[in-house]
Design a protein around this motif. Structure first.
Motif, PDB file in Angstrom:
ATOM      1  N   UNK A 210     -20.959  29.995  18.365  1.00 45.46           N
ATOM      2  CA  UNK A 210     -22.386  29.627  18.704  1.00 45.46           C
ATOM      3  C   UNK A 210     -23.148  30.861  19.459  1.00 45.46           C
ATOM      4  N   UNK A 211     -22.309  31.597  20.259  1.00 47.75           N
ATOM      5  CA  UNK A 211     -23.073  32.799  21.062  1.00 47.75           C
ATOM      6  C   UNK A 211     -23.441  33.888  20.156  1.00 47.75           C
ATOM      7  N   UNK A 212     -22.723  34.048  19.151  1.00 47.15           N
ATOM      8  CA  UNK A 212     -23.107  34.988  18.107  1.00 47.15           C
ATOM      9  C   UNK A 212     -24.188  34.553  17.438  1.00 47.15           C
ATOM     10  N   UNK A 213     -24.247  33.072  17.011  1.00 47.32           N
ATOM     11  CA  UNK A 213     -25.280  32.944  16.073  1.00 47.32           C
ATOM     12  C   UNK A 213     -26.563  32.722  16.953  1.00 47.32           C
ATOM     13  N   UNK A 214     -26.586  32.344  18.003  1.00 50.62           N
ATOM     14  CA  UNK A 214     -27.762  32.775  19.017  1.00 50.62           C
ATOM     15  C   UNK A 214     -28.325  34.007  19.259  1.00 50.62           C
ATOM     16  N   UNK A 215     -27.357  35.096  19.526  1.00 50.27           N
ATOM     17  CA  UNK A 215     -27.838  36.136  19.483  1.00 50.27           C
ATOM     18  C   UNK A 215     -28.414  36.956  18.429  1.00 50.27           C
ATOM     19  N   UNK A 216     -27.870  36.578  17.167  1.00 55.45           N
ATOM     20  CA  UNK A 216     -28.323  37.285  15.928  1.00 55.45           C
ATOM     21  C   UNK A 216     -29.526  36.685  15.604  1.00 55.45           C
ATOM     22  N   UNK A 217     -29.547  35.119  15.569  1.00 55.24           N
ATOM     23  CA  UNK A 217     -31.061  34.534  15.468  1.00 55.24           C
ATOM     24  C   UNK A 217     -31.951  35.053  16.099  1.00 55.24           C
ATOM     25  N   UNK A 218     -32.063  35.399  17.393  1.00 55.02           N
ATOM     26  CA  UNK A 218     -32.772  35.976  18.302  1.00 55.02           C
ATOM     27  C   UNK A 218     -33.265  37.248  17.999  1.00 55.02           C
ATOM     28  N   UNK A 219     -32.408  38.179  17.502  1.00 50.76           N
ATOM     29  CA  UNK A 219     -32.718  39.530  17.168  1.00 50.76           C
ATOM     30  C   UNK A 219     -33.421  39.371  15.681  1.00 50.76           C
ATOM     31  N   UNK A 220     -32.788  38.618  14.918  1.00 55.21           N
ATOM     32  CA  UNK A 220     -33.616  38.400  13.489  1.00 55.21           C
ATOM     33  C   UNK A 220     -35.051  38.098  13.766  1.00 55.21           C
ATOM     34  N   UNK A 221     -35.091  36.999  14.678  1.00 54.17           N
ATOM     35  CA  UNK A 221     -36.660  36.530  14.689  1.00 54.17           C
ATOM     36  C   UNK A 221     -37.402  37.403  15.436  1.00 54.17           C
ATOM     37  N   UNK A 222     -36.962  38.219  16.385  1.00 58.39           N
ATOM     38  CA  UNK A 222     -37.729  39.025  17.098  1.00 58.39           C
ATOM     39  C   UNK A 222     -38.122  40.257  16.144  1.00 58.39           C
ATOM     40  N   UNK A 223     -37.254  40.785  15.039  1.00 57.72           N
ATOM     41  CA  UNK A 223     -37.547  41.617  14.191  1.00 57.72           C
ATOM     42  C   UNK A 223     -38.667  41.079  12.981  1.00 57.72           C
ATOM     43  N   UNK A 224     -38.783  39.978  13.120  1.00 61.20           N
ATOM     44  CA  UNK A 224     -39.923  39.183  12.267  1.00 61.20           C
ATOM     45  C   UNK A 224     -39.239  38.605  10.789  1.00 61.20           C
ATOM     46  N   UNK A 225     -37.944  38.460  10.733  1.00 60.46           N
ATOM     47  CA  UNK A 225     -37.190  37.847   9.754  1.00 60.46           C
ATOM     48  C   UNK A 225     -37.136  36.509   9.775  1.00 60.46           C
ATOM     49  N   UNK A 226     -37.274  35.791   8.630  1.00 62.23           N
ATOM     50  CA  UNK A 226     -37.131  34.180   8.565  1.00 62.23           C
ATOM     51  C   UNK A 226     -35.567  33.933   8.592  1.00 62.23           C
ATOM     52  N   UNK A 227     -35.100  32.775   9.334  1.00 58.95           N
ATOM     53  CA  UNK A 227     -33.915  32.641   9.713  1.00 58.95           C
ATOM     54  C   UNK A 227     -33.653  30.950   8.859  1.00 58.95           C
ATOM     55  N   UNK A 228     -32.532  31.088   8.289  1.00 60.26           N
ATOM     56  CA  UNK A 228     -32.046  29.852   7.622  1.00 60.26           C
ATOM     57  C   UNK A 228     -30.450  29.555   7.848  1.00 60.26           C
TER      58      UNK A 228
ATOM     59  N   UNK B 241     -38.606  29.686  22.323  1.00 61.25           N
ATOM     60  CA  UNK B 241     -39.036  29.889  23.689  1.00 61.25           C
ATOM     61  C   UNK B 241     -38.904  31.288  24.332  1.00 61.25           C
ATOM     62  N   UNK B 242     -37.885  32.179  23.865  1.00 61.51           N
ATOM     63  CA  UNK B 242     -37.459  33.277  24.512  1.00 61.51           C
ATOM     64  C   UNK B 242     -38.269  34.272  23.763  1.00 61.51           C
ATOM     65  N   UNK B 243     -38.646  34.168  22.540  1.00 59.04           N
ATOM     66  CA  UNK B 243     -39.235  35.596  21.603  1.00 59.04           C
ATOM     67  C   UNK B 243     -40.867  34.977  21.709  1.00 59.04           C
ATOM     68  N   UNK B 244     -41.320  33.929  21.858  1.00 59.91           N
ATOM     69  CA  UNK B 244     -42.782  33.665  21.945  1.00 59.91           C
ATOM     70  C   UNK B 244     -43.242  33.026  20.639  1.00 59.91           C
ATOM     71  N   UNK B 245     -44.544  32.404  20.736  1.00 57.16           N
ATOM     72  CA  UNK B 245     -44.998  31.739  19.637  1.00 57.16           C
ATOM     73  C   UNK B 245     -45.536  32.776  18.520  1.00 57.16           C
ATOM     74  N   UNK B 246     -44.934  32.096  17.172  1.00 60.48           N
ATOM     75  CA  UNK B 246     -45.482  32.665  16.049  1.00 60.48           C
ATOM     76  C   UNK B 246     -45.273  31.967  14.824  1.00 60.48           C
ATOM     77  N   UNK B 247     -45.664  32.145  13.818  1.00 59.35           N
ATOM     78  CA  UNK B 247     -45.423  31.458  12.714  1.00 59.35           C
ATOM     79  C   UNK B 247     -43.985  31.811  12.000  1.00 59.35           C
ATOM     80  N   UNK B 248     -42.905  31.409  12.269  1.00 58.51           N
ATOM     81  CA  UNK B 248     -41.577  31.715  12.038  1.00 58.51           C
ATOM     82  C   UNK B 248     -40.723  30.930  10.647  1.00 58.51           C
ATOM     83  N   UNK B 249     -41.334  29.614  10.722  1.00 62.77           N
ATOM     84  CA  UNK B 249     -40.742  28.704   9.792  1.00 62.77           C
ATOM     85  C   UNK B 249     -39.170  28.858   9.610  1.00 62.77           C
ATOM     86  N   UNK B 250     -38.602  28.447  10.678  1.00 61.35           N
ATOM     87  CA  UNK B 250     -37.075  28.538  10.726  1.00 61.35           C
ATOM     88  C   UNK B 250     -36.823  27.299   9.709  1.00 61.35           C
ATOM     89  N   UNK B 251     -35.463  27.664   9.082  1.00 58.99           N
ATOM     90  CA  UNK B 251     -34.955  26.699   8.162  1.00 58.99           C
ATOM     91  C   UNK B 251     -33.634  26.169   8.630  1.00 58.99           C
TER      92      UNK B 251
END
Length: 575
Positions: free
Chosen positions: A356-374, A395-405
């Motif tokens: 779960x920690x790996x998932x959280x960290x990589x999701x945060x990095x992916x999202x910060x780079x502008x990628x959609x995460x599924x 909450x950490x990366x701030x508001x944007x149109x990210x469309x998490x899946x």
């Protein structure tokens, strides 16, 4: 004086030629540009566009919709070069978008042993025996699609097929892709013994005295998979062509391809396919459908670099979607992660296939780079854990149109459907799966859990979640019409009643989930998803001309599929 007047007159004529004639020239070019290549008339068109839900005619120019409305409103687009298509009242819908499948897996499996629908042990064994007879000694026999629930729930084991395959290693994937059966020769080749330990995120099913049965779940499959020869580049390219044409026969014009990466396989496979297959098809003119690609989450930095270099739209055929991960397995393999134990296996509540920690960290990095995460989740606990991860990252990366899946979202705890809407998380679901699960879910979860948390389509939609439909092919067939019918009726095979009818959708909502909502779910709603002026002219002609009979007719079929305004598939005569 006369000379002065002559000069002034000439100047006036010159000015008038600029003021009057130049606009006339521009007007003529504009009219010429608005002549349609194709004019579709006398149709019953569902547009998936709320500004004009229904129409009877569409005009198409240069691969895009030029106009939508009735025939009289579009007559101005008709010219001497315009092709006209009178559909005699047939229903037309936007090109279907399959929001979740594995395109090359499906194409490759079309040449392997087909076990979908096998309902007895005898039929299972006979199919393998026939395949073995067609192979030379030592050649792998591969297949997939079996569902043990169809023959009463008993899991197959290696000794079912050992006597008929002594010289050929065999690997047969369950329909969900999270479990597979190997024969004893394949087990021996892999070096698997009773001393072999379960890997993290996977399980070897064993007999009562500890011997491997041949069944491997999720990450344990990696003990077998490296021994299977990789399909060649030519085989994978042929798989793309076969799969793409098959999709067209079902009215699918765009797919979201989650690739050949599943728990236990190499994260390099989707990258090899991108380089060897998709780039080849795109450059050589062999793309038939539009494809949006997702890559393994642990390769997020490579995806980010690629997007920075080429943009998300590689071409009109190829799009870079984002990254995907798995948190749990499947219901059929008892590896989906639940809060409570399985009713038919009280010692297990499933398991996580990723830290779960790996998932959280990589999701945060992916999202910060502008990628959609599924992220894949079947069980109720897995879905809540991902919703927690998404909430933390937003909450950490701030508001944007990210469309998490969340991919599948099959079983939800009380209150979880509302979280999808509140957090603006896409529910990427496959209605057709409920046809299989309805047979076994009560046995696996108990009646209360099965009927209050399974396939909550209406609850998700009511919560304002974006609902996107897919097939998960080759887990289930590519068939948007069956998906739509299932979401509306929810009647499993051999049943006379709906399963959880309160979660049924309207026909319009189900159509939108396979068109405009599916386009929004992968950031392609400006290009495709509805029959709207300016969008790419992907549309499907159906066999029926009655909106009321659309769902009632079990044999409504695809008559023709158009991609970019060009007929890509036809079942003989369109009308």
């Amino acid at each position: 004086m006369n000379t002065t007047l002559l000069i002034l007159s000439s100047l006036l004529v010159f000015i008038l030629s600029i003021v009057l004639l130049q606009p006339l020239s521009k007007w003529s070019k504009l009219k010429e540009a608005e002549v349609a290549d194709l004019l579709v008339t006398n149709a019953f068109i569902y547009t998936s566009d709320p500004s004009l839900p229904f129409a009877s005619s569409i005009a198409i120019k240069n691969g895009r919709f030029l106009g939508v409305g009735n025939y009289s409103s579009l007559q101005g687009f008709e010219g001497s070069t315009t092709e006209k298509l009178n559909l005699e009242g047939k229903i037309v819908v936007p090109g279907f978008i399959d929001s979740h499948l594995h395109l090359l897996y499906g194409g490759l499996q079309m040449t392997q042993v087909e076990l979908h629908g096998v309902s007895t042990k005898q039929e299972f064994v006979m199919k393998i025996e026939a395949a073995v007879k067609s192979k030379k000694e030592g050649v792998w026999v591969l297949g997939g699609g079996w569902n043990n629930d169809l023959w009463g729930g008993e899991l197959p084991i290696a000794n079912w097929i050992d006597d008929i395959s002594p010289q050929n290693p065999v690997w047969l994937s369950r329909m969900d892709g999270h479990m597979g059966l190997a024969n004893s020769l394949a087990i021996k080749m892999a070096g698997i013994t009773r001393e072999t330990k379960d890997p993290p995120g996977g399980t070897l099913i064993r007999t009562a005295d500890g011997e491997p049965t041949g069944l491997l779940i999720d990450a344990a499959r990696q003990l077998i998979l490296p021994n299977i020869p990789e399909p060649t580049i030519d085989e994978r390219r042929e798989a793309l062509l076969k799969a793409s044409y098959y999709a067209l026969t079902k009215g699918v014009t765009t797919v979201v391809d989650m690739g050949r990466y599943v728990p236990g396989s190499s994260s390099e496979l989707p990258w090899q396919d991108f380089t060897d297959v998709y780039n080849w098809a795109n450059a050589s003119g062999n793309m038939m459908i539009r494809v949006c690609l997702f890559f393994p989450l642990d390769t997020w930095s490579r995806v980010s670099d690629l997007v920075q270099k080429s943009g998300r739209m590689v071409s009109k055929w190829l799009y870079l979607g984002g990254v995907k991960a798995f948190l749990d397995g499947s219901l059929g393999s008892n590896s989906a992660l639940f809060y409570e134990p399985y009713a038919d296996d009280p010692g297990s509540s499933g398991f996580q296939v990723m830290d779960l920690d790996d998932l959280l960290n990589m999701t945060a990095l992916s999202d910060k780079s502008g990628l959609q995460v599924a992220i894949h989740a079947i069980g109720d606990k897995a879905n809540d854990l991902i919703l927690d991860v998404y909430d933390s990252v937003a909450s950490e990366n701030g508001e944007r149109d990210r469309r998490f899946r969340i991919e599948h979202a099959q079983h939800l705890a009380p209150g979880s459907a509302a979280r999808f809407g509140k957090q603006e998380v896409v529910a990427s679901v496959q209605p057709v799966h409920l046809l299989d699960d309805a047979i076994s879910v009560e046995r696996k979860l108990g009646k209360q859990r099965a009927e209050h948390g399974s396939y909550l389509f209406r609850s998700l939609l009511t919560s304002h979640s974006l609902l996107a439909f897919g097939s998960d092919w080759p887990v289930a067939d590519i068939d948007p019409l069956n998906n739509i019918r299932t979401a509306v009726k929810r009647v499993p095979p051999m049943w006379e009643r709906s399963w959880i009818p309160s979660e049924s959708l309207s026909l319009n909502d189900a159509l939108d989930a396979h068109t405009i909502s599916a386009a929004r779910a992968c950031f392609l709603d400006k290009e495709i998803g509805s029959i709207s002026p300016g969008k790419r002219a992907d549309f499907v002609v159906l066999s029926t001309n009655s909106w009321e009979k659309f769902i009632a007719e079990a044999f409504t079929s695809v008559k023709a599929t158009y991609v970019g305004g060009i007929q890509a598939y036809s079942s003989k005569n369109v009308v």
